[in-house]
Design a protein around this motif. Structure first.
Motif, mmCIF file in Angstrom:
data_model
loop_
_atom_site.group_PDB
_atom_site.id
_atom_site.type_symbol
_atom_site.label_atom_id
_atom_site.label_comp_id
_atom_site.label_asym_id
_atom_site.label_seq_id
_atom_site.Cartn_x
_atom_site.Cartn_y
_atom_site.Cartn_z
ATOM 1 N N ASP A 158 -7.677 6.735 7.853
ATOM 2 C CA ASP A 158 -7.657 4.794 8.671
ATOM 3 C C ASP A 158 -6.979 4.456 6.795
ATOM 4 O O ASP A 158 -7.209 2.939 7.482
ATOM 5 C CB ASP A 158 -9.242 5.604 8.404
ATOM 6 C CG ASP A 158 -9.879 6.306 9.186
ATOM 7 O OD1 ASP A 158 -8.642 5.828 10.183
ATOM 8 O OD2 ASP A 158 -10.608 6.398 9.873
ATOM 9 N N ILE A 159 -6.973 5.054 5.794
ATOM 10 C CA ILE A 159 -6.656 4.105 4.484
ATOM 11 C C ILE A 159 -6.273 4.929 3.670
ATOM 12 O O ILE A 159 -6.705 5.537 3.500
ATOM 13 C CB ILE A 159 -8.673 4.014 4.191
ATOM 14 C CG1 ILE A 159 -9.478 3.798 4.943
ATOM 15 C CG2 ILE A 159 -8.378 2.926 3.148
ATOM 16 C CD1 ILE A 159 -11.092 3.888 4.230
ATOM 17 N N ILE A 176 -13.128 4.573 -3.370
ATOM 18 C CA ILE A 176 -13.189 4.823 -2.462
ATOM 19 C C ILE A 176 -13.205 6.300 -1.411
ATOM 20 O O ILE A 176 -13.640 6.713 -0.408
ATOM 21 C CB ILE A 176 -12.400 3.738 -1.789
ATOM 22 C CG1 ILE A 176 -12.294 2.759 -2.151
ATOM 23 C CG2 ILE A 176 -11.213 4.146 -0.042
ATOM 24 C CD1 ILE A 176 -10.996 1.800 -2.044
ATOM 25 N N TYR A 180 -15.576 7.388 1.560
ATOM 26 C CA TYR A 180 -14.753 7.480 2.771
ATOM 27 C C TYR A 180 -13.982 9.391 3.270
ATOM 28 O O TYR A 180 -13.783 9.373 4.636
ATOM 29 C CB TYR A 180 -13.896 6.570 3.180
ATOM 30 C CG TYR A 180 -14.125 5.214 3.113
ATOM 31 C CD1 TYR A 180 -14.940 4.570 4.525
ATOM 32 C CD2 TYR A 180 -13.939 4.258 2.011
ATOM 33 C CE1 TYR A 180 -15.724 3.477 4.678
ATOM 34 C CE2 TYR A 180 -14.859 3.754 1.790
ATOM 35 C CZ TYR A 180 -15.284 2.273 3.654
ATOM 36 O OH TYR A 180 -15.776 1.822 3.676
ATOM 37 N N PHE A 184 -9.581 8.539 3.816
ATOM 38 C CA PHE A 184 -8.421 8.245 2.940
ATOM 39 C C PHE A 184 -7.326 9.052 2.299
ATOM 40 O O PHE A 184 -8.189 10.013 1.253
ATOM 41 C CB PHE A 184 -10.117 7.556 1.499
ATOM 42 C CG PHE A 184 -8.476 6.775 0.159
ATOM 43 C CD1 PHE A 184 -8.114 5.735 0.452
ATOM 44 C CD2 PHE A 184 -8.957 7.103 -0.858
ATOM 45 C CE1 PHE A 184 -7.498 4.877 -0.427
ATOM 46 C CE2 PHE A 184 -8.303 6.704 -2.010
ATOM 47 C CZ PHE A 184 -7.873 5.687 -1.443
ATOM 48 N N ILE A 204 -4.978 0.858 7.764
ATOM 49 C CA ILE A 204 -5.287 0.031 6.588
ATOM 50 C C ILE A 204 -4.332 0.499 5.698
ATOM 51 O O ILE A 204 -4.839 1.842 4.831
ATOM 52 C CB ILE A 204 -6.876 0.073 6.272
ATOM 53 C CG1 ILE A 204 -7.541 -0.159 7.282
ATOM 54 C CG2 ILE A 204 -6.930 -0.829 5.284
ATOM 55 C CD1 ILE A 204 -9.234 -0.352 7.072
ATOM 56 N N PHE A 206 -4.477 -0.205 1.169
ATOM 57 C CA PHE A 206 -4.917 -0.654 0.522
ATOM 58 C C PHE A 206 -4.610 -0.774 -0.875
ATOM 59 O O PHE A 206 -3.935 -0.001 -0.953
ATOM 60 C CB PHE A 206 -6.792 -0.162 0.110
ATOM 61 C CG PHE A 206 -6.928 -0.157 -0.868
ATOM 62 C CD1 PHE A 206 -7.967 -1.734 -2.044
ATOM 63 C CD2 PHE A 206 -7.661 1.093 -1.995
ATOM 64 C CE1 PHE A 206 -8.630 -1.440 -2.930
ATOM 65 C CE2 PHE A 206 -8.367 1.508 -2.995
ATOM 66 C CZ PHE A 206 -8.218 -0.088 -3.353
ATOM 67 N N LEU A 232 -5.370 -4.649 2.673
ATOM 68 C CA LEU A 232 -5.768 -4.695 2.741
ATOM 69 C C LEU A 232 -5.680 -5.637 0.544
ATOM 70 O O LEU A 232 -5.212 -4.054 0.251
ATOM 71 C CB LEU A 232 -7.219 -4.360 2.129
ATOM 72 C CG LEU A 232 -8.161 -3.476 4.168
ATOM 73 C CD1 LEU A 232 -9.459 -3.169 3.469
ATOM 74 C CD2 LEU A 232 -8.274 -5.461 4.062
ATOM 75 N N ILE A 263 -13.225 -2.605 4.957
ATOM 76 C CA ILE A 263 -13.320 -1.788 5.721
ATOM 77 C C ILE A 263 -13.813 -0.693 6.976
ATOM 78 O O ILE A 263 -12.980 -0.080 7.872
ATOM 79 C CB ILE A 263 -12.693 -0.308 4.985
ATOM 80 C CG1 ILE A 263 -11.354 -0.834 3.706
ATOM 81 C CG2 ILE A 263 -12.289 0.977 5.274
ATOM 82 C CD1 ILE A 263 -11.912 0.177 1.942
ATOM 83 N N ASP A 264 -14.529 -1.160 6.776
ATOM 84 C CA ASP A 264 -15.819 -1.137 7.468
ATOM 85 C C ASP A 264 -15.607 -1.420 9.579
ATOM 86 O O ASP A 264 -15.757 -0.465 10.148
ATOM 87 C CB ASP A 264 -17.429 -1.213 7.595
ATOM 88 C CG ASP A 264 -17.606 0.236 5.823
ATOM 89 O OD1 ASP A 264 -17.031 1.009 5.940
ATOM 90 O OD2 ASP A 264 -18.685 -0.542 5.904
ATOM 91 N N ILE A 267 -11.614 -0.216 10.675
ATOM 92 C CA ILE A 267 -11.644 1.458 11.167
ATOM 93 C C ILE A 267 -11.712 1.021 12.471
ATOM 94 O O ILE A 267 -11.699 2.397 13.050
ATOM 95 C CB ILE A 267 -11.792 2.372 9.958
ATOM 96 C CG1 ILE A 267 -12.825 1.784 9.370
ATOM 97 C CG2 ILE A 267 -10.848 1.951 8.898
ATOM 98 C CD1 ILE A 267 -13.693 3.120 9.329
ATOM 99 N N ARG A 275 -6.778 -6.271 13.449
ATOM 100 C CA ARG A 275 -5.995 -5.754 12.958
ATOM 101 C C ARG A 275 -4.490 -5.287 12.759
ATOM 102 O O ARG A 275 -3.590 -5.911 12.046
ATOM 103 C CB ARG A 275 -6.263 -3.873 12.590
ATOM 104 C CG ARG A 275 -5.377 -3.146 11.646
ATOM 105 C CD ARG A 275 -6.238 -1.661 11.544
ATOM 106 N NE ARG A 275 -6.227 -1.428 12.068
ATOM 107 C CZ ARG A 275 -5.395 -0.994 13.309
ATOM 108 N NH1 ARG A 275 -3.775 -0.544 12.360
ATOM 109 N NH2 ARG A 275 -5.731 0.256 14.568
#
Length: 310
Positions: A158-159, A176, A180, A184, A204, A206, A232, A263-264, A267, A275
């Motif tokens: 996701d991140i 983070i 998460y 992450f 995402i 970051f 981001l 982020i919230d 995702i 996105r």
């Protein structure tokens, strides 16, 4: 135009990450490029080859983060004093494109070499704006146009954070990770097709703000967006000057709470299309305006126009 390009091309884990695509871009602009490696060339070779060309181009000449290195075959090349001597013996137009932030050793580096060169193109435009050197120009990095990568399950998350963790990055990345967990992932030293595939596999990407300011940022924004990644990124005034639009080409944040909210939001599966649209628009904008070829075309134009004035 003949250009002697003094950079990291061989025998280095990070060799050619900027140099090779920059060299290719210069050639596409119909320049004849002579590549000299900072660790493999001796001083006489550098001077002889440079003096056969019109422009001598370099980045940090092998010195990085305050470490003065005795590089390879260069006999008297033992730091700033050696670089200063080298520049005195080189007759064509001398150009530095300094890609790092100018702090600490960078200040000494600049004060030593700026009187000896004709043009300094500096990624740290904040430093340029705060000083009164007549031969300095704020000049950010670029990227390479290439096909989109492919989704890979081994890279999916996701991140994602891409890069090294040090300094002020540690605190925000730790937060983070704590918030998460397995959503992450951290990717260090990922390049080429793997990087492109990651940008298509992570929802995402970051980027922390540490080390940036309003007119100085890393090349991550250009590379991530050109690879079609959703980014981001900290809001910076200079990005507005380059035409980047928050919410259209990337999603910006200023404080940690805003970062967490973004982020919230992104995702969630129901926001996948939003996105993907931002990622598509960011890719198009960067490839329309910020390839290495476009950057170098502008650099050579500045050099030409200012040489005419002289």
């Amino acid at each position: 135009m003949k250009i002697c390009y003094f950079g990291k091309f061989e025998n280095n884990p990070y060799a050619g990450l900027e140099e090779k695509p920059i060299s290719q871009a210069l050639k596409k602009l119909n320049n004849e490029v002579f590549e000299l490696d900072v660790a493999e060339s001796d001083a006489k070779e550098v001077i002889d080859e440079a003096n056969k060309t019109d422009i001598f181009l370099f980045h940090n000449a092998g010195m990085n983060l305050g470490i003065e290195q005795n590089l390879g075959k260069l006999p008297f090349y033992t730091g700033l004093s050696g670089l200063y001597q080298l520049l005195q013996a080189i007759k064509p137009i001398k150009v530095i494109w300094y890609l790092d932030r100018i702090v600490g050793f960078g200040e000494e580096f600049m004060s030593t070499i700026l009187p000896s060169i004709d043009f300094a193109f500096l990624n740290d435009d904040t430093w340029v704006r705060r000083h009164k050197w007549q031969n300095t120009y704020g000049f950010h990095q670029g990227t390479t146009e290439r096909p989109l990568g492919q989704y890979r399950k081994d890279l999916a998350c996701d991140i994602a954070f891409i890069g090294k963790i040090y300094g002020g990055r540690l605190e925000i990345i730790s937060k983070i990770k704590q918030a998460y967990g397995g959503k992450f992932r951290i990717f260090n030293d990922i390049w080429g097709k793997d990087f492109d595939d990651l940008c298509q596999s992570a929802k995402i990407i970051f980027q922390p703000k540490w080390g940036m300011n309003d007119f100085c940022w890393s090349d991550q924004i250009y590379h991530t967006l050109s690879a079609g990644g959703f980014l981001l990124h900290p809001r910076l005034h200079g990005l507005k000057e380059e035409g980047f639009v928050d919410g259209e080409h990337f999603v910006g944040y200023t404080i940690e709470e805003e970062l967490a909210a973004a982020i919230d939001f992104f995702i969630k599966p129901e926001n996948d299309e939003k996105r993907k649209l931002v990622a598509q628009q960011g890719r198009k904008y960067v490839l329309d305006y910020f390839t290495w070829e476009m950057r170098l075309k502008e650099m050579l134009k500045i050099i030409k126009n200012n040489q005419i004035k002289k």
